[in-house]
Design an enzyme around this catalytic site. Structure first.
Site, PDB file in Angstrom:
ATOM      1  N   ASP A   1      10.889  30.678 -30.154  1.00 29.41           N
ATOM      2  CA  ASP A   1      12.061  31.065 -30.925  1.00 29.41           C
ATOM      3  C   ASP A   1      11.656  30.928 -32.403  1.00 29.41           C
ATOM      4  O   ASP A   1      10.792  30.118 -32.734  1.00 29.41           O
ATOM      5  CB  ASP A   1      13.205  30.102 -30.573  1.00 29.41           C
ATOM      6  CG  ASP A   1      14.401  30.290 -31.469  1.00 29.41           C
ATOM      7  OD1 ASP A   1      14.847  31.435 -31.597  1.00 29.41           O
ATOM      8  OD2 ASP A   1      14.870  29.296 -32.059  1.00 29.41           O
TER       9      ASP A   1
ATOM     10  N   CYS B   1       0.837  -1.207   0.000  1.00 29.14           N
ATOM     11  CA  CYS B   1       0.000   0.000   0.000  1.00 29.14           C
ATOM     12  C   CYS B   1       0.863   1.246   0.000  1.00 29.14           C
ATOM     13  O   CYS B   1       2.090   1.178   0.068  1.00 29.14           O
ATOM     14  CB  CYS B   1      -0.936   0.023   1.209  1.00 29.14           C
ATOM     15  SG  CYS B   1      -0.047   0.287   2.747  1.00 29.14           S
TER      16      CYS B   1
END
Length: 804
Positions: A497, A85
């Site tokens: 860019d 768990c």
């Protein structure tokens, strides 16, 4: 390490090149609290420190890194075994973090992986394994090549074992439920139920009890503790009531047995675990698909020309490999002879096959179509692009999203809190429950222990991240970590860019205009550009590839402006208009008019001059990608502001912005100013993504909230960026943002249901409704609900796979 026990640690140093550096590091070490003695050995490139507490080592490493130097560490991933768990993951993680020499450790419950950074001079994987084994778990120390296969085999084995146990548990529990519900009056009813329930609790559920004991030894608790306590109490209480019914009869009460609760709870939890493991296996299907792309055998050409089949692991760099029609390419390389169309969709997400001819690169995992060719192996094993993609996807799937850190804290205290609530429930029932207070209290406490589920909480985030990262990889979007996937949905500004991002990144000379005689000047221009590193210089060199070059006496590059060089005692300049103006060179009117015309066509104009006059102007165009305008339209439709940055002049930048549909742009931007522009947007409160492809974009990429690199760009850009678009197709950016939104939405749904389930389930199990309507939750129903909660969370995460 005991408080009074001092230990000497050797820290291997990086970038400490001089005595001055050594003194800086030594001074830094003197300021770290807890370092008893310290010295820097420059010749051995190491720092020697004495510490009295393990935690000081991490502080020391951070201090050295803050000074701008490095400490050599090893980063590795290991599968963690025997976790049941989310609390187990927290426990294993904290255990590894306490090991001497560990800088940082993180355990992901969904992927079952430990990602650890440690000092190779202080600890080893074997020492980490020993520490983890001491708290009841284990580490798989297989080498990276076989690790995934071993994990797959163990996972399949675990699923098979759970399936077998679940079937047996359900078959044995069925008669217990039938008798307990409908035939309690038949002779030997209790004994028959005890016979059927005992193998379920003692044999099929033994792992819960064994793991709970291991946890108890180390004063910790996890889900196994809750299951063992609840089913153990119900089973022992029932055995006592079966053997000594007169104890209750003497007090005027009926001696009930709850064998069905004990066995059915274990059966349902085993069923839930089986379904959960099967579903968790599906969350990592993207990795399995990527791993299945590489062929196991390849055809290598021997020196004499003979063909030989060898295993892919045996391929060496510079081997000549033959690829026949329909075969998969095994390693990265360069086409040596022949040509063919290659399907690269598995890596780039692009469905159109790409023509590969001599001197073109091919990649492992891609599929050859109808032609046949030979290629030279350049990258093999872990170096191939495919292997690096797999590694990146695994690391990203194992990384933790920021929200997970908060969930981990809850998971860490969840089990002790639930045990406290169960004890309080029992006490309150005994005090206020009347005649049946003890029996109802015991049942309610058992139900509280059964219904509480830390697993649903623990699986909520990592399963969604695993599916999201995997889906990204399948679509040619490589995501480096969970944080960037979570953050991308907040993007409201994107800085683009121009070269290589909006355009193809393959500039070509389209026009050239000379003022006077061009022959002599042509050779000088070609020679200057041959020495330049600028991408546009390459286009000019290609254009003049037949022109003979001359020897230059000096050469100087001026970032963002151009270059200057000397030939026969005369200075020549090549660059932008700004450079000409700064150098006081008169601009020719006819050339200026022509330059303006070219700029309006979004062409970049390069000026070539000597100290007296302009000699020529050159127009260079970089074709806009076919998908750029569509991608920009999609992003603007999502309400995102777009900004284009370019080193080009105003006219060229304006033309480019108009052609692509971008509203905001900045011209003549120097590389170092890109990062400043990103910071300015961040100051305005925007969540900024930077998209670039070159070395000159790397600072801006590192500054942005989310960074995306084009896969066909520079390696540095890809190293810095948190996401890589393999195909360099801009339409993948809106896809990445949508994927982020879907993943975060799934995480939120998962966490909401996991929290709500526990918030409502635990009080109902404690009996909060009993005074109102007499309702008391049956432990069997609680067991089914608990099993369902984990499965529903994983299933909800898997829904991401099928979303568009």
């Amino acid at each position: 390490m005991a408080a009074n026990h001092k230990e000497t640690i050797y820290l291997p140093l990086e970038n400490v090149e001089s005595e001055h550096c050594a003194l800086i590091v030594d001074k830094g070490l003197s300021k770290v609290e807890g370092v008893v003695t310290h010295k820097v050995e420059l010749n051995n490139r190491r720092a020697v420190i004495t510490v009295s507490d393990h935690q000081v080592v991490n502080k020391t490493i951070k201090a050295i890194k803050d000074l701008g130097y490095g400490v050599t560490t090893v980063k590795k991933s290991f599968p963690v075994l025997n976790m049941s768990c989310a609390s187990c993951a927290v426990s294993a993680e904290s255990t590894v973090n306490t090991v001497n020499g560990v800088v940082n450790a993180s355990v992901n419950f969904a992927s079952g992986m430990l990602q650890v950074e440690y000092l190779p001079t202080v600890t080893t994987p074997q020492a980490l394994q020993k520490a983890v084994q001491a708290v009841g778990y284990d580490l798989l120390l297989a080498d990276e090549a076989t690790q995934q296969e071993t994990v797959e085999v163990l996972h399949e084995k675990k699923i098979h074992q759970l399936k077998t146990k679940t079937i047996w548990a359900l078959l044995l529990s069925l008669p217990v439920v039938v008798i307990g519900m409908f035939f309690m009056t038949i002779p030997y009813a209790n004994e028959i139920m005890w016979l059927c329930a005992t193998p379920v609790v003692v044999w099929l559920g033994q792992d819960f009890f064994i793991n709970a004991l291991k946890q108890a030894k180390h004063r910790s608790a996890n889900m196994d503790t809750l299951v063992a306590l609840s089913t153990g109490i119900a089973y022992l209480f029932s055995v006592f009531n079966m053997l000594f019914p007169e104890f209750w009869h003497a007090r005027g009460l009926h001696a009930h047995v709850y064998f069905e609760a004990a066995s059915v709870v274990i059966a349902f939890i085993l069923l839930g675990k089986w379904l959960e493991e099967k579903a968790k296996g599906n969350t990592s299907s993207a990795i399995k698909k990527l791993m299945g792309l590489q062929p196991k055998m390849v055809t290598v050409l021997q020196p004499g020309g003979a063909e030989k089949q060898i295993a892919v692991e045996e391929v060496a760099v510079n081997d000549i490999i033959l690829v026949k029609p329909g075969e998969k390419i095994a390693v990265d390389g360069m086409v040596f002879s022949g040509s063919s169309y290659v399907d690269e969709s598995m890596l780039t997400g692009e469905s159109i096959p790409v023509l590969k001819k001599e001197n073109e690169k091919v990649f492992a995992g891609t599929l050859n179509q109808k032609g046949s060719f030979q290629f030279t192996a350049l990258k093999v094993g872990k170096e191939t692009m495919l292997a690096q993609i797999i590694k990146m996807v695994q690391d990203a799937q194992g990384s933790k999203a920021p929200v997970q850190k908060m969930v981990d804290k809850i998971a860490g205290i969840f089990v002790p809190v639930v045990m406290g609530i169960a004890i309080l429930t029992f006490i309150l029932w005994v005090i206020f429950g009347g005649n049946n207070g003890i029996v109802h209290g015991l049942l309610a406490a058992v139900t509280v222990l059964v219904i509480a589920c830390p697993c649903a909480l623990g699986l909520a985030t990592p399963t969604a991240i695993m599916v999201g990262v995997g889906k990204g990889a399948e679509n040619g979007i490589l995501i480096k970590d969970a944080e960037s996937l979570e953050r991308s949905q907040k993007i409201n500004a994107i800085v683009l860019d121009k070269t290589g991002t909006l355009t193809e990144g393959r500039p070509q000379v389209t026009d050239i205009k000379w003022k006077n005689d061009q022959d002599a000047a042509q050779a000088i221009l070609a020679s200057i550009e041959k020495q330049s590193e600028h991408p546009l210089a390459e286009a000019i060199v290609k254009y003049f590839h037949t022109t003979p070059t001359v020897s230059l006496s000096s050469f100087e590059s001026m970032t963002g402006k151009g270059v200057k060089a000397n030939y026969h005692d005369e200075e020549y300049l090549v660059g932008n208009k700004k450079l000409m103006a700064e150098s006081n060179i008169a601009l020719d009117e006819s050339l200026q008019k022509q330059a303006e015309e070219w700029s309006k066509q979004s062409k970049t104009v390069i000026w070539f001059a000597n100290r007296k006059q302009i000699l020529s102007i050159i127009a260079i165009a970089d074709a806009i990608k076919s998908t750029s305008a569509e991608a920009i339209k999609q992003l603007q439709g999502m309400g995102i502001d777009l900004y284009m940055l370019t080193g080009d002049n105003e006219a060229t930048a304006k033309a480019m912005a108009q052609q692509t549909g971008i509203n905001h742009y900045q011209a003549e931007v120097l590389p170092q100013h890109k990062a400043d522009f990103v910071k300015e947007l961040q100051r305005q409160g925007k969540t900024v993504a930077m998209v670039g492809d070159g070395i000159n974009d790397s600072t801006a990429l590192a500054t942005a909230d989310v960074s995306m690199a084009m896969g066909k760009g520079s390696d540095i850009a890809m190293d810095v960026a948190k996401m890589t678009i393999i195909s360099s197709d801009l339409t993948k950016i809106p896809q990445a943002i949508k994927l982020s939104k879907q993943t975060v939405s799934t995480i939120q749904q998962n966490l909401f249901w996991a929290f709500i389930y526990n918030v409502i389930g635990i009080p109902v199990a404690a009996g909060i409704l009993y005074p109102i309507n007499g309702f008391l939750l049956n432990p069997m129903i609680a067991g089914a609900a608990m099993a369902l909660s984990s499965v529903s969370v994983v299933t909800n995460s898997l829904r991401l796979k099928w979303k568009k």
